[in-house]
Design a protein around this motif. Structure first.
Motif, PDB file in Angstrom:
ATOM      1  N   MET A   1      11.424  49.883  15.137  1.00  0.00           N
ATOM      2  CA  MET A   1      12.345  49.418  14.107  1.00  0.00           C
ATOM      3  C   MET A   1      13.757  49.791  14.523  1.00  0.00           C
ATOM      4  O   MET A   1      14.087  50.974  14.650  1.00  0.00           O
TER       5      MET A   1
ATOM      6  N   ALA B   1      16.551  44.655   7.695  1.00  0.00           N
ATOM      7  CA  ALA B   1      15.421  45.437   7.206  1.00  0.00           C
ATOM      8  C   ALA B   1      15.802  46.388   6.086  1.00  0.00           C
ATOM      9  O   ALA B   1      14.927  46.892   5.374  1.00  0.00           O
TER      10      ALA B   1
ATOM     11  N   THR C   1       9.526  47.648   5.857  1.00  0.00           N
ATOM     12  CA  THR C   1       9.462  47.166   7.238  1.00  0.00           C
ATOM     13  C   THR C   1       8.807  48.200   8.149  1.00  0.00           C
ATOM     14  O   THR C   1       7.969  47.853   8.997  1.00  0.00           O
ATOM     15  N   ALA C   2       9.149  49.461   7.973  1.00  0.00           N
ATOM     16  CA  ALA C   2       8.576  50.511   8.823  1.00  0.00           C
ATOM     17  C   ALA C   2       7.061  50.558   8.724  1.00  0.00           C
ATOM     18  O   ALA C   2       6.373  50.925   9.688  1.00  0.00           O
TER      19      ALA C   2
END
Length: 289
Positions: free
Chosen positions: A87, A141, A250-251
């Motif tokens: 990320m 993100a 997102t992570a």
């Protein structure tokens, strides 16, 4: 949003937004909110040529961003390290080559590109970004969640004690009564797989079926390869701020939620491509069987 509340709807950063409040917002406050949205877009959008982010893509140098850049940079750096570089805010070149470019062409112009190493091209110190080469910065993100928080701060400065901000699915609710939020089925947008009672928290989701195009392409890319993630298909994160919930949603595509909980205070749900799901013990939602 809660029944009987007034809605202020507008377009911002390429999507639809809605702010719900018990009473209508006055015109002066609406003007301030829209001015904040415009300022944010002018700083952080890679989709407009006059933005500060676009300036980074044209030439290396030292760039001064607004104060919110400090918290945004710290969060990105911590998740960059927690995900082993998967990320990263430097994923922009691969997004563009795969078709998620400034013109929304959705037509690949080349193969995926791994993101450059953070320390090789970028120093992010507070609100100052210094680059040693042109970089395509993409803060998607966490950026939408950050804007939700900034708008909420404006509402609270105006004295509002109850409100709901919906940034096209990035939600922050505050008030005496919880708001029921459906969890969208990752394979059928007309169905829900569960519901969350949202109260004084932020809820954000990320899904491979959103902003998807072409042959299996979508917007959640692994910075180590530049290619779309295939294991998870949808994630949800609940946290104290929308920026944190947005980033962690997102992570979760890269790191198990239980591992992220060692460093971050949040609850989570992940649905995988094989149809299975995992969630934290304290996840506030109810899943349908």
């Amino acid at each position: 949003m809660p029944g009987g509340w007034e809605d202020f709807a507008f377009e911002a950063i390429g999507t639809r937004w809605e702010i719900s409040t018990p009473q209508p917002l006055d015109s002066a406050l609406r003007t301030r909110l829209l001015a904040l949205v415009e300022r944010f877009d002018a700083d952080w959008s890679r989709f407009r040529a006059d933005s500060l982010v676009s300036a980074l893509a044209r030439a290396p140098g030292r760039y001064e961003f607004p104060a919110e850049a400090q918290a945004l940079g710290q969060l990105y750096r911590s998740l960059y390290e927690a995900t082993g570089g998967a990320m990263t805010p430097l994923i922009g070149p691969s997004l563009e080559r795969l078709g998620y470019d400034a013109n929304y062409s959705l037509r690949p112009s080349g193969s995926a590109l791994p993101a450059p190493a953070w320390d090789g091209v970028l120093e992010w110190a507070g609100s100052t970004l210094t680059t040693s080469a042109p970089v395509v910065l993409d803060v998607g993100a966490a950026g939408k969640g950050l804007l939700v928080d900034l708008l909420a701060a404006q509402l609270e400065e105006a004295g509002l004690e109850a409100y709901a901000v919906d940034g096209s699915g990035d939600l922050l609710g505050k008030g005496p009564e919880p708001v029921a939020v459906a969890l969208e089925h990752p394979y059928n947008t007309t169905q829900a797989i569960g519901v969350v009672q949202l109260a004084d928290r932020a809820l954000c989701a990320s899904a491979a079926n959103r902003r998807a195009w072409g042959d299996g392409l979508h917007h959640v890319l692994d910075g180590r390869t530049g290619r779309p993630v295939r294991t998870a298909v949808a994630t949800w994160a609940l946290a104290g701020t929308t920026m944190l919930a947005d980033a962690l949603a997102t992570a979760l595509f890269f790191v198990p939620g239980a591992e992220l909980q060692r460093s971050f205070d949040f609850s989570w749900l992940t649905v995988f491509s094989d149809g299975s799901a995992a969630h934290s013990a304290e996840f506030e939602g109810t899943l349908f069987t």
